[in-house]
Design a protein around this motif. Sequence first.
Motif, PDB file in Angstrom:
ATOM      1  N   VAL A  39      -9.350   6.441  -5.247  1.00 24.95           N
ATOM      2  CA  VAL A  39      -8.215   6.363  -4.327  1.00 24.95           C
ATOM      3  C   VAL A  39      -6.944   6.113  -5.136  1.00 24.95           C
ATOM      4  O   VAL A  39      -6.907   5.219  -5.982  1.00 24.95           O
ATOM      5  CB  VAL A  39      -8.422   5.220  -3.308  1.00 24.95           C
ATOM      6  N   PHE A  40      -5.925   6.917  -4.861  1.00 25.80           N
ATOM      7  CA  PHE A  40      -4.629   6.755  -5.539  1.00 25.80           C
ATOM      8  C   PHE A  40      -3.555   6.378  -4.515  1.00 25.80           C
ATOM      9  O   PHE A  40      -3.485   6.987  -3.446  1.00 25.80           O
ATOM     10  CB  PHE A  40      -4.180   8.062  -6.206  1.00 25.80           C
ATOM     11  N   PHE A  41      -2.739   5.429  -4.922  1.00 26.21           N
ATOM     12  CA  PHE A  41      -1.525   5.120  -4.170  1.00 26.21           C
ATOM     13  C   PHE A  41      -0.337   5.282  -5.112  1.00 26.21           C
ATOM     14  O   PHE A  41      -0.452   4.993  -6.305  1.00 26.21           O
ATOM     15  CB  PHE A  41      -1.491   3.658  -3.728  1.00 26.21           C
ATOM     16  N   ALA A  42       0.788   5.687  -4.572  1.00 30.32           N
ATOM     17  CA  ALA A  42       2.045   5.564  -5.300  1.00 30.32           C
ATOM     18  C   ALA A  42       3.162   5.506  -4.274  1.00 30.32           C
ATOM     19  O   ALA A  42       3.039   6.077  -3.182  1.00 30.32           O
ATOM     20  CB  ALA A  42       2.257   6.730  -6.264  1.00 30.32           C
ATOM     21  N   GLY A  43       4.231   4.822  -4.622  1.00 28.56           N
ATOM     22  CA  GLY A  43       5.377   4.725  -3.709  1.00 28.56           C
ATOM     23  C   GLY A  43       6.197   3.491  -4.012  1.00 28.56           C
ATOM     24  O   GLY A  43       5.690   2.523  -4.572  1.00 28.56           O
ATOM     25  N   LYS A  44       7.454   3.564  -3.653  1.00 27.87           N
ATOM     26  CA  LYS A  44       8.352   2.430  -3.872  1.00 27.87           C
ATOM     27  C   LYS A  44       8.632   1.721  -2.557  1.00 27.87           C
ATOM     28  O   LYS A  44       8.663   2.359  -1.513  1.00 27.87           O
ATOM     29  CB  LYS A  44       9.666   2.925  -4.489  1.00 27.87           C
ATOM     30  N   ALA A  45       8.845   0.430  -2.649  1.00 31.22           N
ATOM     31  CA  ALA A  45       9.261  -0.347  -1.480  1.00 31.22           C
ATOM     32  C   ALA A  45      10.736  -0.690  -1.645  1.00 31.22           C
ATOM     33  O   ALA A  45      11.196  -0.907  -2.767  1.00 31.22           O
ATOM     34  CB  ALA A  45       8.430  -1.623  -1.378  1.00 31.22           C
ATOM     35  N   ALA A  46      11.459  -0.727  -0.550  1.00 30.21           N
ATOM     36  CA  ALA A  46      12.849  -1.169  -0.630  1.00 30.21           C
ATOM     37  C   ALA A  46      12.860  -2.575  -1.244  1.00 30.21           C
ATOM     38  O   ALA A  46      12.004  -3.399  -0.918  1.00 30.21           O
ATOM     39  CB  ALA A  46      13.475  -1.182   0.747  1.00 30.21           C
ATOM     40  N   PRO A  47      13.823  -2.834  -2.144  1.00 31.35           N
ATOM     41  CA  PRO A  47      13.820  -4.104  -2.866  1.00 31.35           C
ATOM     42  C   PRO A  47      13.787  -5.341  -1.960  1.00 31.35           C
ATOM     43  O   PRO A  47      13.251  -6.369  -2.361  1.00 31.35           O
ATOM     44  CB  PRO A  47      15.127  -4.047  -3.660  1.00 31.35           C
ATOM     45  N   ALA A  48      14.315  -5.213  -0.748  1.00 30.70           N
ATOM     46  CA  ALA A  48      14.357  -6.394   0.118  1.00 30.70           C
ATOM     47  C   ALA A  48      13.247  -6.371   1.181  1.00 30.70           C
ATOM     48  O   ALA A  48      13.224  -7.223   2.067  1.00 30.70           O
ATOM     49  CB  ALA A  48      15.724  -6.484   0.797  1.00 30.70           C
ATOM     50  N   TYR A  49      12.345  -5.427   1.084  1.00 35.13           N
ATOM     51  CA  TYR A  49      11.336  -5.258   2.132  1.00 35.13           C
ATOM     52  C   TYR A  49      10.083  -6.048   1.726  1.00 35.13           C
ATOM     53  O   TYR A  49       9.177  -5.550   1.071  1.00 35.13           O
ATOM     54  CB  TYR A  49      11.027  -3.776   2.292  1.00 35.13           C
ATOM     55  N   TYR A  50      10.076  -7.298   2.190  1.00 32.43           N
ATOM     56  CA  TYR A  50       9.079  -8.273   1.754  1.00 32.43           C
ATOM     57  C   TYR A  50       7.644  -7.829   2.069  1.00 32.43           C
ATOM     58  O   TYR A  50       6.756  -7.855   1.210  1.00 32.43           O
ATOM     59  CB  TYR A  50       9.428  -9.599   2.435  1.00 32.43           C
ATOM     60  N   ILE A  51       7.417  -7.390   3.298  1.00 33.82           N
ATOM     61  CA  ILE A  51       6.053  -7.035   3.712  1.00 33.82           C
ATOM     62  C   ILE A  51       5.560  -5.808   2.927  1.00 33.82           C
ATOM     63  O   ILE A  51       4.402  -5.749   2.496  1.00 33.82           O
ATOM     64  CB  ILE A  51       6.000  -6.771   5.241  1.00 33.82           C
ATOM     65  N   ALA A  52       6.440  -4.846   2.720  1.00 33.52           N
ATOM     66  CA  ALA A  52       6.044  -3.648   1.971  1.00 33.52           C
ATOM     67  C   ALA A  52       5.685  -4.020   0.532  1.00 33.52           C
ATOM     68  O   ALA A  52       4.734  -3.487  -0.048  1.00 33.52           O
ATOM     69  CB  ALA A  52       7.169  -2.616   1.999  1.00 33.52           C
ATOM     70  N   LYS A  53       6.435  -4.963  -0.027  1.00 29.47           N
ATOM     71  CA  LYS A  53       6.137  -5.384  -1.403  1.00 29.47           C
ATOM     72  C   LYS A  53       4.809  -6.134  -1.475  1.00 29.47           C
ATOM     73  O   LYS A  53       4.068  -6.021  -2.453  1.00 29.47           O
ATOM     74  CB  LYS A  53       7.277  -6.244  -1.936  1.00 29.47           C
ATOM     75  N   LEU A  54       4.514  -6.886  -0.425  1.00 30.68           N
ATOM     76  CA  LEU A  54       3.219  -7.578  -0.391  1.00 30.68           C
ATOM     77  C   LEU A  54       2.069  -6.573  -0.347  1.00 30.68           C
ATOM     78  O   LEU A  54       1.004  -6.803  -0.922  1.00 30.68           O
ATOM     79  CB  LEU A  54       3.134  -8.482   0.846  1.00 30.68           C
ATOM     80  N   THR A  55       2.295  -5.468   0.352  1.00 33.46           N
ATOM     81  CA  THR A  55       1.258  -4.435   0.428  1.00 33.46           C
ATOM     82  C   THR A  55       0.971  -3.882  -0.970  1.00 33.46           C
ATOM     83  O   THR A  55      -0.188  -3.700  -1.350  1.00 33.46           O
ATOM     84  CB  THR A  55       1.693  -3.306   1.385  1.00 33.46           C
ATOM     85  N   ILE A  56       2.026  -3.639  -1.732  1.00 35.91           N
ATOM     86  CA  ILE A  56       1.830  -3.165  -3.112  1.00 35.91           C
ATOM     87  C   ILE A  56       1.014  -4.185  -3.895  1.00 35.91           C
ATOM     88  O   ILE A  56       0.058  -3.852  -4.596  1.00 35.91           O
ATOM     89  CB  ILE A  56       3.193  -2.935  -3.807  1.00 35.91           C
TER      90      ILE A  56
END
Length: 866
Positions: free
Chosen positions: A632-649
Amino acid sequence: SGKEKWPKGEEKVWRAGMRSVDKNISDVTRSVVNHVQTSLARQPYNLDDFGAYQASALSVRDNLLVNWNETQMNYTRKAPKRAYYLSLEFLMGRTLDNALLNLGLKDQYKDGVKSLGFNMEDLLEKERDAALGNGGLGRLAACYLDSSASQELPVWGYGLRYKYGIFQQLISQDGEQLEAPDPWLENQNPWELPRIDVTYQIRFYGNADRVTDGSGRAIWQGGQEVLAIAYDVMIPGYGTKTTNNLRLWESKPKRGFDLNSFNAGNYEGAVEVSNSADAITSVLYPNDHTFWTAASLADILRRFKNTGKPIKEFPDYIAIQLNDTHPTLAIPELMRILIDEEDLHWNQAWHIVTNTFFYTNHTVLPEALEKWPVPLLEHVLPRHMQIIYDIVSAQSYIFHRPKLISSDRTCMVSFPYVHPELTADVAPFRFFLQAVEKKYPGDRDRLARMSLIEEGAPKQVRMAFLACVGSRKVNGVAELHSELVQTTILKDFVDFDGISKFGNVTNGITPRRWLDQCNPELSALISKTLQLSPGAWLKELTKLEGLLPYAESKTFRAEWAAIKQRNKERLARHVEVTLGLKVRTDAMYDVQIKRLHEYKRQTLNILGVIHRYLTLKSLKPAERAKANRKVVFFAGKAAPAYYIAKLTIRLIVNVARVINADPETNEYLQLYFLPDYSVSLAEVLIPASDISQHISTAGTEASGTSNMKFCLNGGLLLGTVDGANIEIAEEVGESNVFFFGHLTPAVEDLRYQHVYHPVPIEQKCPALAQVLNQISGGLFGGDGVYEPLLNTIRQGDYYLLTDDFDSYIAALAMVDEAYLDKEEWIKKSIKTTAKMGKFSSDRAINEYAESYWNIEAIPVPDGIVA
Ligand code: CR6
């Protein structure tokens, strides 16, 4: 040194290249050598790959320039109607390979640099991506430029020349996303032409005083002016001379400006902030938007005036496409130019504006709809705010006299927009609201809903409404999305204006980059099989249907599968070289690559991976041995201030760490998060995928475009019934896609249930509850760090993970089962590619050209344009 070969390649070739008369070497070689010596002032003996890339790029640029000049001269001479694509983002990726392909010079340059001792593939890798955008919207703009030029359409792009591309994503030891600047212009950019002769002065701040003659004019003065300087990027069409222009603006403080009231440093900073920040969560700042739209309009107007046509014919010669709401200030800006500078009456100006602009909406997510605070606009752009107020007043005035409006939209503005009782110092907006309240008390709700100004503290301008009101036509980007635009966010405007103003243009992708360039072996196999030159099907993508019968041929299937396998190996090599990780290639490749966002539900995917891992762990070895191997591959950027998205990474990275190290299961399941997702990385990932995931909550993904890229490359699709997934399934057949999850009409009710009748997850979805408990229990470390992410699911669950998890797991199981039947899987893969013709951006751009902009192809004649 004596041992080192001097120079790289054959000395006699270099020497011949330096003599312009030598007939024994190709023009290409001579031109590259010439650029090494003159433009770069470098010597052959110390030339590295980067230098050779630069020289090749400059040499290719010479070719582009000839075509570009001829194209522009031809446009000037023929003076056709033109379209301008205004977009805050252009995600171009790399240029050299694309330019070579479109010019038909790939082989010549490959041989040319080879004779000088270089390998073209290595040189291509030296180019930095032009990453002037966040995601799909910016890449769409780039595909549309490629298609416009390829279809010989007179279309220019206008955008901003950001000093920094989107941030470079680094992943820390504990899996956190870190953001580093991307100074993409540091090494010089051979693909742009600075036009110091094309500059405009753009005003900010100051005062706008209405002229009290009832004309609606105002004088805007004071404040500060900033210089806009043009940089041109040449956009070659595939297999045609047509080479269009992308004009990017750079800002520069005007000399002699007042440092006290305008801080140039801050201005530059603002431009950078708006670029790196995600459009959805960024703090909006109007300076760069205005600066760019104002410069573009001034430029468009200057070119129009050179034709000598009267101003009232402006819409007959110019169509301006607003790529989402970011360029919406172009509407009040054109009004300002026409009224204040061209002396037109409001009605005439409004008539021109509403026949010039077209607006594409790219999202119905309420949090992504742009709104700008009135006080901010009043401060930065006092005249524009006045005009917006005037549009509001005209809007409400007209709206409340529906019987007076003829079905011909142009009559909408034929009323005196200035109410007889209106004096210049009364804010027209309030005036009309009061008048309306008195006269039509029943309609107040609707008026408030439709107003361009949202009440509140502070008041805000609804940019989507302004774009809609000021445009001739409005479209969404996939059928479902366009329908949602018409039935939700712009419903009142559909009632008011009539449905004919609203339409759909399903997004598309350029098959040049997204098949021929990224998957050359597959492209070659297709040409061979269809017995067509690449040009014959890359520009008429529905010809791919000719592949259908070959799905039944065993030898063809074997060739098809072998290419997929080599693309997996190419990806695995890339991961090994860049990250030092060994990826197995004898497995199914499952890919999800896109911006990190809750609505895109990468979280659902990672929870599914954990579920698979736990299941594998629970099996006896003999049972486990029967499992389908998967990476399984993931790639993608989260907005610098998007806390929940960064937690997902962070969760993905740490789950990867645990399961890749588990000797019991890692033969069957591996997981990778590839940092710093980009166009170039996508070009390696997409051709290698067996299955890709497009699993947004139904109704949230306007279209998606990577779904098209995967399918075009023979990867199957696992997705929700959302965006362009639906139309892909219509084309390739539902038996060739894996759908799951609730449908759009159910979403609202499910969300209501979550809030008012919550059911504990243990009861509703025990499999998911088990996964969440393992994370909370520390299986992937983190010391409770993931709780805020898990709580978004446990409480409220706005994106419906608890509703869709079981059917998601069932769909994954179906994918596994289907993959076990290798031959059937390859058939599905071939049939999918064969039926993707609809999704060429050539089709999409032709729809815009015909049904929206009303422009025609303007081929560049053979020979020199005089
Ligand atoms: N994020 C949509 O979300 C669509 C592209 C291009 C998006 C996506 O579904 O494919 O636009 N929307 O139309 C916005 O950027 C607002 C995107 O890229």
